[in-house]
Design a protein around this motif. Structure first.
Motif, PDB file in Angstrom:
ATOM      1  N   PRO A  94       1.247  -1.103   0.369  1.00  0.00           N
ATOM      2  CA  PRO A  94       0.180  -0.376  -0.188  1.00  0.00           C
ATOM      3  C   PRO A  94       1.071   1.433  -0.025  1.00  0.00           C
ATOM      4  O   PRO A  94       1.653   1.257   0.761  1.00  0.00           O
ATOM      5  CB  PRO A  94      -0.640  -0.560   1.659  1.00  0.00           C
ATOM      6  N   MET A  95       0.384   2.255  -0.930  1.00  0.00           N
ATOM      7  CA  MET A  95       1.360   3.510  -0.861  1.00  0.00           C
ATOM      8  C   MET A  95       0.625   4.444  -1.360  1.00  0.00           C
ATOM      9  O   MET A  95       0.249   5.472  -2.310  1.00  0.00           O
ATOM     10  CB  MET A  95       2.540   3.373  -2.072  1.00  0.00           C
ATOM     11  N   ASN A 124      -5.161   0.150   3.763  1.00  0.00           N
ATOM     12  CA  ASN A 124      -4.673   0.690   4.129  1.00  0.00           C
ATOM     13  C   ASN A 124      -4.441   2.103   5.504  1.00  0.00           C
ATOM     14  O   ASN A 124      -4.643   2.694   4.118  1.00  0.00           O
ATOM     15  CB  ASN A 124      -2.703   0.479   3.770  1.00  0.00           C
ATOM     16  N   THR A 158       1.958  -3.588  10.591  1.00  0.00           N
ATOM     17  CA  THR A 158       3.438  -3.624   9.569  1.00  0.00           C
ATOM     18  C   THR A 158       4.412  -3.893  11.406  1.00  0.00           C
ATOM     19  O   THR A 158       4.111  -3.213  12.548  1.00  0.00           O
ATOM     20  CB  THR A 158       3.917  -2.164   9.233  1.00  0.00           C
ATOM     21  N   GLN A 172       8.923  -5.707   7.847  1.00  0.00           N
ATOM     22  CA  GLN A 172       9.191  -4.387   7.412  1.00  0.00           C
ATOM     23  C   GLN A 172      11.101  -4.330   7.849  1.00  0.00           C
ATOM     24  O   GLN A 172      10.678  -3.608   8.662  1.00  0.00           O
ATOM     25  CB  GLN A 172       8.652  -2.796   7.116  1.00  0.00           C
ATOM     26  N   GLU A 202      15.543  -2.286   4.633  1.00  0.00           N
ATOM     27  CA  GLU A 202      15.796  -1.021   3.512  1.00  0.00           C
ATOM     28  C   GLU A 202      14.461  -0.983   3.495  1.00  0.00           C
ATOM     29  O   GLU A 202      14.867  -0.461   1.349  1.00  0.00           O
ATOM     30  CB  GLU A 202      16.256  -3.133   2.003  1.00  0.00           C
ATOM     31  N   ALA A 203      12.944  -1.237   3.498  1.00  0.00           N
ATOM     32  CA  ALA A 203      11.995  -0.794   2.925  1.00  0.00           C
ATOM     33  C   ALA A 203      11.966   0.525   1.901  1.00  0.00           C
ATOM     34  O   ALA A 203      12.312   1.643   3.253  1.00  0.00           O
ATOM     35  CB  ALA A 203      10.879  -0.818   3.781  1.00  0.00           C
ATOM     36  N   GLY A 204      11.767   0.779   1.270  1.00  0.00           N
ATOM     37  CA  GLY A 204      10.850   2.443   0.957  1.00  0.00           C
ATOM     38  C   GLY A 204      10.030   2.950   1.520  1.00  0.00           C
ATOM     39  O   GLY A 204       9.288   2.109   1.867  1.00  0.00           O
ATOM     40  N   GLY A 205       9.633   4.561   1.772  1.00  0.00           N
ATOM     41  CA  GLY A 205       8.872   5.171   2.626  1.00  0.00           C
ATOM     42  C   GLY A 205       9.257   4.475   3.479  1.00  0.00           C
ATOM     43  O   GLY A 205       9.743   4.713   4.351  1.00  0.00           O
ATOM     44  N   HIS A 206       7.959   5.174   5.016  1.00  0.00           N
ATOM     45  CA  HIS A 206       8.074   5.251   5.915  1.00  0.00           C
ATOM     46  C   HIS A 206       8.590   3.835   6.669  1.00  0.00           C
ATOM     47  O   HIS A 206       7.566   2.953   6.863  1.00  0.00           O
ATOM     48  CB  HIS A 206       7.052   5.918   6.598  1.00  0.00           C
ATOM     49  N   ALA A 235       8.820  -7.875   3.780  1.00  0.00           N
ATOM     50  CA  ALA A 235       8.445  -5.816   2.155  1.00  0.00           C
ATOM     51  C   ALA A 235       9.918  -5.621   3.079  1.00  0.00           C
ATOM     52  O   ALA A 235      10.588  -5.580   4.633  1.00  0.00           O
ATOM     53  CB  ALA A 235       8.149  -5.122   3.459  1.00  0.00           C
ATOM     54  N   GLY A 236      10.769  -5.305   1.867  1.00  0.00           N
ATOM     55  CA  GLY A 236      11.732  -4.281   2.441  1.00  0.00           C
ATOM     56  C   GLY A 236      12.577  -4.497   0.572  1.00  0.00           C
ATOM     57  O   GLY A 236      13.249  -5.576   1.243  1.00  0.00           O
ATOM     58  N   GLN A 268       6.579  -8.314   0.162  1.00  0.00           N
ATOM     59  CA  GLN A 268       5.324  -7.266  -0.619  1.00  0.00           C
ATOM     60  C   GLN A 268       6.009  -6.478  -1.274  1.00  0.00           C
ATOM     61  O   GLN A 268       7.381  -6.307  -0.403  1.00  0.00           O
ATOM     62  CB  GLN A 268       4.750  -6.698   1.339  1.00  0.00           C
ATOM     63  N   LEU A 269       6.064  -5.767  -2.046  1.00  0.00           N
ATOM     64  CA  LEU A 269       7.147  -4.878  -2.264  1.00  0.00           C
ATOM     65  C   LEU A 269       6.109  -3.555  -2.842  1.00  0.00           C
ATOM     66  O   LEU A 269       4.901  -3.662  -3.885  1.00  0.00           O
ATOM     67  CB  LEU A 269       7.101  -5.386  -4.454  1.00  0.00           C
ATOM     68  N   TYR A 318       9.481  11.968 -10.892  1.00  0.00           N
ATOM     69  CA  TYR A 318       9.326  10.520  -9.896  1.00  0.00           C
ATOM     70  C   TYR A 318      10.537   9.476 -10.636  1.00  0.00           C
ATOM     71  O   TYR A 318      10.811   8.208 -10.206  1.00  0.00           O
ATOM     72  CB  TYR A 318       8.135  10.111  -9.364  1.00  0.00           C
ATOM     73  N   TRP A 366      10.031   9.009  -1.805  1.00  0.00           N
ATOM     74  CA  TRP A 366      10.608   7.272  -1.111  1.00  0.00           C
ATOM     75  C   TRP A 366      11.117   6.152  -2.561  1.00  0.00           C
ATOM     76  O   TRP A 366      10.185   5.874  -3.877  1.00  0.00           O
ATOM     77  CB  TRP A 366       9.128   7.128  -0.882  1.00  0.00           C
TER      78      TRP A 366
END
Ligand SMILES: Cc1cc2nc3c(=O)[nH]c(=O)nc-3n(C[C@H](O)[C@H](O)[C@H](O)COP(=O)(O)O)c2cc1C
Length: 345
Positions: free
Chosen positions: A18-19, A68, A154, A175, A178-182, A214-215, A235-236, A252, A320
């Protein structure tokens, strides 16, 4: 087919992250229709937009998908911290011939403080709901479970995973760093810094719920290693941002293919998050910076700076991305899922 795939009624153990801000009904539905679990990150949406996204996704797919929300504790930033932060960023606004804002706003609603999101989930018939930055109240969990909703949250460390398990949720999203975002971190003193694989190995020894990793997962080989070592699914996020169906801007998308490095900073939103390295990391997140107003207040001023087209001298973009963004491939959601499935065999 493992028991999690049976429970969720999905063909492949692959989730779209979820992003918030990047999720769209088209991307969620494309992933679900291709046999993975599509996702809608609704934390940045007002109630009407969230409802519209869910209804639109339901129109585009008859397959399951997750919605999410964020569960951050409602903390009010002190006026002193807010003013200090505005003053600290003001020179960058002046350099760009812009006025800094007079105050900061909190744009991200918490599922904990607005009961209308729970009503939305039930009214819209959402079957799978995930949470980031913490857990819903026990009362909200009971209500959702009474309606048969499958719940995920998470965890970035063992203590958080145990809280999720003890609260009665169904699935842990593990998570890694390495995960992107928060970072989903919600027990602030428990920052583990663990990689996705190391976190999986630690959780596997103590957690009986299915674990979704995820990550930094960009390639099926990474996914296979995690599945072989006990993950029930992967989860990607970053790998799917480039898809035409995402809400990412052209800048982006281009940045994702530039072989740039990423790093974690809390200076963009007030919470640690991984983004492509630029002036947020070089000029703002410095040793002498003032203390940050609590999340999400810094985000409102960060978005104003990020809206300025980057130049050779200034780049406050907010892109992100996970640590393995250099492995990104230009693939449609369907092709990416098929490629991952082949690579995982
Ligand atoms: C652009 C972006 C936005 C994100 N927004 C959310 C969000 O709204 N909710 C959430 O639970 N996770 C969010 N995440 C984190 C992802 O759930 C997941 O942990 C991350 O994408 C995994 O790392 P990867 O990007 O390297 O695949 C976001 C990640 C990215 C890249």
């Amino acid at each position: 087919m493992n028991s999690l795939m049976k429970k969720l009624k999905i063909q492949y153990p692959i989730f779209l992250s979820p992003m918030a801000g990047v999720s769209t009904p088209e991307l969620a539905a494309a992933v679900s229709n291709a046999g993975g679990l599509g996702s809608l990150g609704l934390a940045a949406c007002d109630l009407n937009t969230a409802k519209e996204y869910i209804v639109q996704t339901q129109r585009l797919t008859d397959q399951p998908f997750q919605v999410n929300f964020f569960c951050h504790q409602p903390i009010t930033a002190t006026p002193h911290d807010i003013q200090n932060w505005i003053d600290y960023l003001s020179p960058h606004f002046r350099n760009l011939q812009m006025q800094p804002p007079a105050s900061l706003s909190a744009d991200f609603k918490s599922f904990l403080s607005d009961s209308s999101y729970l009503d939305l989930v039930l009214d819209a018939g959402c079957q799978i709901v995930s949470f980031h930055f913490g857990l819903p109240t026990q009362e909200q969990i009971t209500t959702l479970k009474q309606h048969g909703v499958i719940l995920m949250a998470t965890a970035t460390c063992l203590a958080e995973a145990l809280s999720i398990q003890n609260a009665g949720l169904d699935i842990i999203i593990a998570q890694g760093i390495e995960a992107g975002g928060h970072r989903g971190l919600f027990q602030q003193d428990q920052e583990s810094g663990l990689s996705t694989h190391a976190l999986l190995l630690q959780l596997r020894a103590h957690i009986h719920l299915p674990i979704v990793c995820a990550g930094g997962i960009m390639h099926g080989q990474q996914g296979k290693l995690l599945l072989d070592d006990g993950a029930s699914a992967i989860q990607l996020g970053t790998a799917f941002i480039q898809c035409a169906q995402s809400a990412a801007s052209d800048q982006y998308r281009n940045a994702l293919f530039q072989q740039l490095k990423t790093a974690i900073t809390a200076c963009i939103s007030g919470r640690p998050a991984r983004a492509i390295i630029n002036d947020w990391h070089h000029l703002v997140d410095c040793k002498n910076r003032p203390s940050l107003p609590s999340y999400p207040y810094p985000y409102s001023i960060a978005k104003q700076l990020s809206a300025i087209v980057p130049t050779e001298h200034n780049d406050f973009s907010i892109f992100w991305a996970g640590a393995n963004v250099h492995q990104i491939r230009a693939l449609s959601p369907e092709a990416l899922i098929q490629t991952l499935v082949k690579e995982m065999q």
